[in-house]
Write an enzyme that holds these catalytic residues in place. Structure first.
Site, PDB file in Angstrom:
ATOM      1  N   ASP A   1      37.026  11.659  80.458  1.00  0.00           N
ATOM      2  CA  ASP A   1      35.890  12.580  80.367  1.00  0.00           C
ATOM      3  C   ASP A   1      35.724  13.212  78.992  1.00  0.00           C
ATOM      4  O   ASP A   1      34.758  13.920  78.743  1.00  0.00           O
ATOM      5  CB  ASP A   1      36.022  13.683  81.415  1.00  0.00           C
ATOM      6  CG  ASP A   1      37.291  14.508  81.235  1.00  0.00           C
ATOM      7  OD1 ASP A   1      38.022  14.283  80.250  1.00  0.00           O
ATOM      8  OD2 ASP A   1      37.566  15.373  82.076  1.00  0.00           O
TER       9      ASP A   1
ATOM     10  N   TYR B   1      40.453  13.917  69.416  1.00  0.00           N
ATOM     11  CA  TYR B   1      41.864  13.549  69.357  1.00  0.00           C
ATOM     12  C   TYR B   1      42.251  12.866  68.048  1.00  0.00           C
ATOM     13  O   TYR B   1      43.443  12.768  67.732  1.00  0.00           O
ATOM     14  CB  TYR B   1      42.240  12.649  70.540  1.00  0.00           C
ATOM     15  CG  TYR B   1      42.416  13.400  71.831  1.00  0.00           C
ATOM     16  CD1 TYR B   1      43.651  13.913  72.208  1.00  0.00           C
ATOM     17  CD2 TYR B   1      41.341  13.625  72.679  1.00  0.00           C
ATOM     18  CE1 TYR B   1      43.820  14.611  73.387  1.00  0.00           C
ATOM     19  CE2 TYR B   1      41.484  14.329  73.862  1.00  0.00           C
ATOM     20  CZ  TYR B   1      42.734  14.819  74.214  1.00  0.00           C
ATOM     21  OH  TYR B   1      42.896  15.527  75.376  1.00  0.00           O
TER      22      TYR B   1
END
Length: 445
Positions: A172, A264
């Site tokens: 997600d 990330y």
């Protein structure tokens, strides 16, 4: 519209009540007949499930049956859809993962670097067993897996279940990033159409379009560079570490403005900076244990004690709505376009075919239909290939019980690189996970 039977695997998760609120919000388009919870931790699950019964009775009385169990046959039989959100080893092992990496001066994070390797090694076996058991009791059910680290889990499950078209691995995070884009632009998340490529937690948005055809990419870049960027999804908006992560998007974009990065990527592009800001005695895992976990326990207890959810501070979240809309798309053949983790097979034409890539795809009742990406630039290709080598070696190592392949994997990972450090981390990870990874303790491994 036919009502369906849903099983939530990992029913003791702190995310469960948020998913239920999302199911309530989406009940017109994804109506349910029954909800079952499955978890190996019966006591942890009990608090969630007993609170859930009250919540559903008040806000979703159309659900005829709510069951929580540690029995797989009871949990899986008759399921139409299963949401998988397991965490092998719990938050306590996550904390160890993060601390081991940090003790060696490397990134200590749940899904990235050495922490992601340890978590992935623990997840693989349980995921394979779960899918086998689900297929024994619910051979035609849709399995929607968002267990982390999704890249390693997808690599492993695809090797074991290469022909299972109803097993979908997804994440997600791109959707949560896009929610911040949408809020920044004053539009709706579901109005945005992403063009994206990469591996899970390791990719780039090349364009963001409005569904009316307008290209919003440059506008988003300009806003981030000139105004900064913040997490607006209620899923993460109140967590300082996530706000700091989204703030770093501005730096990443200034340093490389070609594409919009996944959050990330900060761990791989600025590993020393990421280590410097961490406290080994107050890792992200510890913050969750002392924060969200306690908060959700208190909410559940208050609902159970009072017999009502009327005063509970609960709301739907993007994470839950996303999973439900994916389920709606495949169960009712809607063909919605979302990012999915699939085998490359030429999607990215200059990347090996057996890579598990994260790309846009339309989701139908006969499976995931990914869109072709074509060639990607040299810089992103080289980064992906290094990370892909790490992921494949971790999975190889799990199947073979090979310590050397774990060392090689971390040597490729941008958060470690140094061989002597990789050796020390691998030894510490294996020692901490001996109960979960017996295959590494046979002779000559």
């Amino acid at each position: 519209m036919e009502r369906k039977n849903l099983t939530i695997v990992g029913g003791g998760s702190t995310y469960t009540l948020g998913i239920l609120m999302s199911l309530i919000e989406e009940k017109v388009t994804f109506p349910l007949k029954s909800i079952r919870f499955y978890d190996i931790d019966s006591e942890r699950q009990r608090f969630n499930a007993e609170a859930a019964k009250i919540l559903l009775q008040e806000l979703y009385p159309e659900v005829e049956e709510v069951i929580y169990t540690t029995n797989k046959e009871v949990a899986f039989t008759g399921a139409d859809v299963l949401f998988l959100q397991i965490r092998t080893g719990g938050l306590e092992m996550r904390e160890k993962d993060e601390q081991i990496a940090l003790s060696h001066g490397c990134v200590g994070q749940e899904t990235c670097g050495a922490g992601g390797m340890a978590y992935g090694l623990r997840s693989i076996g349980d995921m394979i067993t779960l899918v086998k058991d689900i297929r024994q009791y619910a051979p035609e059910a849709w399995i929607l897996n968002y267990t982390n680290p999704a890249a390693i889990v997808a690599e492993a499950t695809t090797r074991v279940f290469p022909d299972d078209k109803k097993l979908i691995n997804m994440c997600d995070m791109p959707c949560i990033i896009m929610e911040s884009y949408a809020d920044m632009l004053g539009c709706e998340l579901w109005d945005l159409v992403p063009e994206y490529f990469g591996l899970n937690h390791y990719g780039w948005f090349t364009r963001i379009l409005h569904r009316n055809g307008e290209d919003l990419t440059q506008k988003i870049k300009d806003c981030i560079i000139n105004q900064g960027f913040s997490a607006t999804s209620n899923f993460i908006a109140n967590e300082p570490s996530w706000q700091e992560t989204f703030k770093n998007m501005q730096t990443m974009l200034k340093d490389n403005p070609e594409f919009l990065p996944n959050t990330y990527l900060q761990y791989y592009l600025y590993p020393q900076k990421m280590v410097a800001k961490e406290d080994i005695n107050n890792t992200r895992a510890r913050q969750v244990i002392d924060g969200r976990e306690k908060e959700m326990y208190t909410i559940c207890k208050d609902i159970i004690d009072s017999g009502t959810a009327a005063n509970a501070n609960l709301e739907s979240d993007t994470h839950g709505v996303y999973m439900i809309r994916v389920a709606e798309s495949v169960v009712f053949n809607k063909g919605y376009r979302y990012l999915s983790i699939v085998k490359n097979n030429g999607i990215i034409s200059n990347l090996q075919d057996d890579a598990m890539v994260e790309v846009p795809a339309s989701l139908y009742s006969d499976g995931v239909k990914p869109y072709a990406i074509g060639e990607i630039p040299t810089f992103q290709k080289a980064m992906i290939e290094s990370q892909l080598g790490y992921e494949k070696l971790v999975v190889d190592a799990w199947f073979e019980g090979s310590r050397q392949k774990l060392i090689n994997a971390l040597t490729l990972n941008r958060t470690v690189i140094n061989v002597p450090t990789a050796i020390k981390i691998v030894d510490d990870v294996l020692a901490a996970n001996k109960a979960y990874l017996p295959q590494f303790f046979n002779d000559n491994k």
